[in-house]
Write a protein that holds these residues in place. Structure first.
Motif, PDB file in Angstrom:
ATOM      1  N   ALA A   1     101.450  82.007  19.501  1.00  0.00           N
ATOM      2  CA  ALA A   1     100.481  81.257  20.298  1.00  0.00           C
ATOM      3  C   ALA A   1     101.059  80.848  21.643  1.00  0.00           C
ATOM      4  O   ALA A   1     100.329  80.760  22.645  1.00  0.00           O
ATOM      5  N   SER A   2     102.366  80.603  21.688  1.00  0.00           N
ATOM      6  CA  SER A   2     103.003  80.235  22.954  1.00  0.00           C
ATOM      7  C   SER A   2     103.011  81.398  23.933  1.00  0.00           C
ATOM      8  O   SER A   2     103.077  81.203  25.148  1.00  0.00           O
ATOM      9  N   VAL A   3     102.962  82.615  23.398  1.00  0.00           N
ATOM     10  CA  VAL A   3     102.845  83.810  24.245  1.00  0.00           C
ATOM     11  C   VAL A   3     101.390  84.002  24.649  1.00  0.00           C
ATOM     12  O   VAL A   3     101.059  84.145  25.820  1.00  0.00           O
ATOM     13  N   ASP A   4     100.501  83.967  23.650  1.00  0.00           N
ATOM     14  CA  ASP A   4      99.049  84.079  23.884  1.00  0.00           C
ATOM     15  C   ASP A   4      98.349  83.831  22.552  1.00  0.00           C
ATOM     16  O   ASP A   4      98.496  84.624  21.618  1.00  0.00           O
ATOM     17  N   TYR A   5      97.588  82.764  22.461  1.00  0.00           N
ATOM     18  CA  TYR A   5      96.980  82.418  21.172  1.00  0.00           C
ATOM     19  C   TYR A   5      95.886  83.393  20.756  1.00  0.00           C
ATOM     20  O   TYR A   5      95.400  83.356  19.629  1.00  0.00           O
ATOM     21  N   GLU A   6      95.494  84.311  21.652  1.00  0.00           N
ATOM     22  CA  GLU A   6      94.494  85.314  21.317  1.00  0.00           C
ATOM     23  C   GLU A   6      95.110  86.619  20.813  1.00  0.00           C
ATOM     24  O   GLU A   6      94.387  87.575  20.539  1.00  0.00           O
ATOM     25  N   ILE A   7      96.434  86.700  20.678  1.00  0.00           N
ATOM     26  CA  ILE A   7      97.057  87.878  20.079  1.00  0.00           C
ATOM     27  C   ILE A   7      96.678  87.913  18.599  1.00  0.00           C
ATOM     28  O   ILE A   7      96.982  86.980  17.852  1.00  0.00           O
TER      29      ILE A   7
ATOM     30  N   LEU B   1      98.671  81.957   3.512  1.00  0.00           N
ATOM     31  CA  LEU B   1      99.527  82.054   4.694  1.00  0.00           C
ATOM     32  C   LEU B   1      98.715  82.430   5.930  1.00  0.00           C
ATOM     33  O   LEU B   1      99.002  81.964   7.037  1.00  0.00           O
ATOM     34  N   ALA B   2      97.695  83.248   5.740  1.00  0.00           N
ATOM     35  CA  ALA B   2      96.815  83.573   6.861  1.00  0.00           C
ATOM     36  C   ALA B   2      96.112  82.311   7.360  1.00  0.00           C
ATOM     37  O   ALA B   2      95.924  82.121   8.570  1.00  0.00           O
ATOM     38  N   GLY B   3      95.765  81.454   6.419  1.00  0.00           N
ATOM     39  CA  GLY B   3      95.146  80.191   6.791  1.00  0.00           C
ATOM     40  C   GLY B   3      96.085  79.314   7.602  1.00  0.00           C
ATOM     41  O   GLY B   3      95.662  78.650   8.558  1.00  0.00           O
TER      42      GLY B   3
ATOM     43  N   LEU C   1      96.452  80.377  15.813  1.00  0.00           N
ATOM     44  CA  LEU C   1      95.989  81.601  16.458  1.00  0.00           C
ATOM     45  C   LEU C   1      94.489  81.789  16.302  1.00  0.00           C
ATOM     46  O   LEU C   1      93.917  81.432  15.261  1.00  0.00           O
ATOM     47  N   LYS C   2      93.874  82.374  17.304  1.00  0.00           N
ATOM     48  CA  LYS C   2      92.427  82.570  17.308  1.00  0.00           C
ATOM     49  C   LYS C   2      92.000  83.660  16.327  1.00  0.00           C
ATOM     50  O   LYS C   2      90.956  83.561  15.678  1.00  0.00           O
ATOM     51  N   TYR C   3      92.824  84.725  16.199  1.00  0.00           N
ATOM     52  CA  TYR C   3      92.456  85.867  15.374  1.00  0.00           C
ATOM     53  C   TYR C   3      93.544  86.152  14.336  1.00  0.00           C
ATOM     54  O   TYR C   3      94.663  86.537  14.697  1.00  0.00           O
ATOM     55  N   VAL C   4      93.215  85.947  13.076  1.00  0.00           N
ATOM     56  CA  VAL C   4      94.146  86.256  11.983  1.00  0.00           C
ATOM     57  C   VAL C   4      93.399  87.091  10.956  1.00  0.00           C
ATOM     58  O   VAL C   4      92.285  86.717  10.531  1.00  0.00           O
ATOM     59  N   TYR C   5      93.994  88.205  10.548  1.00  0.00           N
ATOM     60  CA  TYR C   5      93.368  89.112   9.592  1.00  0.00           C
ATOM     61  C   TYR C   5      94.290  89.296   8.394  1.00  0.00           C
ATOM     62  O   TYR C   5      95.522  89.197   8.509  1.00  0.00           O
ATOM     63  N   THR C   6      93.684  89.557   7.253  1.00  0.00           N
ATOM     64  CA  THR C   6      94.473  89.869   6.063  1.00  0.00           C
ATOM     65  C   THR C   6      94.376  91.359   5.785  1.00  0.00           C
ATOM     66  O   THR C   6      93.363  92.010   6.082  1.00  0.00           O
ATOM     67  N   GLY C   7      95.437  91.913   5.212  1.00  0.00           N
ATOM     68  CA  GLY C   7      95.468  93.343   4.934  1.00  0.00           C
ATOM     69  C   GLY C   7      96.015  93.664   3.558  1.00  0.00           C
ATOM     70  O   GLY C   7      96.757  92.867   2.965  1.00  0.00           O
ATOM     71  N   ASN C   8      95.652  94.808   3.022  1.00  0.00           N
ATOM     72  CA  ASN C   8      96.093  95.289   1.700  1.00  0.00           C
ATOM     73  C   ASN C   8      95.592  94.404   0.567  1.00  0.00           C
ATOM     74  O   ASN C   8      96.169  94.413  -0.519  1.00  0.00           O
TER      75      ASN C   8
END
Length: 275
Positions: free
Chosen positions: A226-232, A259-261, A267-274
């Motif tokens: 987020a310190s780099v860019d919270y939209e990453i 953990l995603a939570g 962060l604005k965008y967090v996705y879960t995978g697998n």
């Protein structure tokens, strides 16, 4: 005569004819050369979401190419058959940069947006990434890089002008964990920060039970991103037993979502995978 390879943070010092720990770079008459240039071990038309990229050209396909070699040694690598092998251990098909770009162009009718360098670690042969990406760009198409980010600034700068999007592995957020994998956290952080200022960047963190699955670590990781860019966008993904970790249990689905939570607090965008 020994020569030092400066492509990644390992700086392998190689005697004549010797190959570095990545298995893809070799001392040839005092010069470090890529031995996997154009040597393709995998070629497939994939959904761009599979890279994974969720916020870059959704719904499109991308011609995905892999070679051999990697500068890390993750014991859970799902592509270890090619990432952990050298030039004499695999059957490869040669594609020049122009030939691969032409293949990508032919697939436009099937929704192809360009070329993704993936499967093994592409930057151990960064020259091919650079040269092919130029050819793809000339045809008005896009380039994607899937990388561990464990490379020097010089290597990153050689390819960055020709890359439209990256998915970078941020494997954890402690030096101790990165050391286990043969990497260096600060090198990866610097790579991410630089890339984020130039092209579209998404990150992936594979949650491995007992290794990088604490709430505190994912919070620190997300706070730094987020310190780099919270939209990453950050992809928090589930581990499955692979290669040298087949005795380990898969990550609990609940743990991935939890953990995603935690990451989503920063962060604005967090996705879960697998999952």
């Amino acid at each position: 005569m020994s020569t030092t390879c400066r492509v990644c943070m390992h700086h392998c010092r190689l005697e004549e004819g010797k190959t570095g720990r990545c298995r893809a770079r070799k001392n040839v008459e005092g010069k470090i050369e890529s031995v996997n240039y154009g040597m393709c071990t995998a070629l497939a038309l994939d959904p761009v979401e599979k890279k994974p990229l969720q916020r870059f050209c959704p719904g499109k396909m991308v011609l995905s190419v892999g070679s051999f070699g990697c500068n890390l040694s993750c014991p859970f690598c799902q592509n270890h058959e090619i990432s952990m092998c050298g030039e004499k251990a695999l059957r490869c098909e040669y594609f020049s940069p122009k030939e691969l770009a032409q293949q990508a162009e032919k697939l436009k009718a099937r929704g192809n947006l360009g070329v993704a360098f993936t499967y093994n670690e592409p930057l151990v042969g960064y020259e091919y990434v650079r040269d092919t990406a130029r050819e793809v760009r000339r045809r008005g198409m896009k380039t994607i890089l899937v990388t561990n980010g464990a490379f020097t600034e010089e290597t990153e700068e050689a390819v960055l002008p020709y890359i439209d999007a990256m998915n970078i592995d941020l494997k954890g957020f402690t030096e101790a964990y990165y050391k286990k994998l043969g990497g260096d956290l600060e090198t990866v952080k610097a790579f991410i920060a630089k890339a984020a200022g130039v092209c579209h960047v998404e990150l992936t963190t594979l949650v491995v039970p007992g290794e990088n699955d604490s709430a505190g670590e994912i919070q620190e990781l997300a706070e730094w991103v987020a310190s780099v860019d919270y939209e990453i966008p950050l992809h928090v993904t589930r581990f499955f037993p692979r290669w040298r970790m087949t005795d380990q249990k898969a990550t609990e689905v609940e743990a991935v979502y939890r953990l995603a939570g935690e990451a989503g607090k920063y962060l604005k965008y967090v996705y879960t995978g697998n999952c």
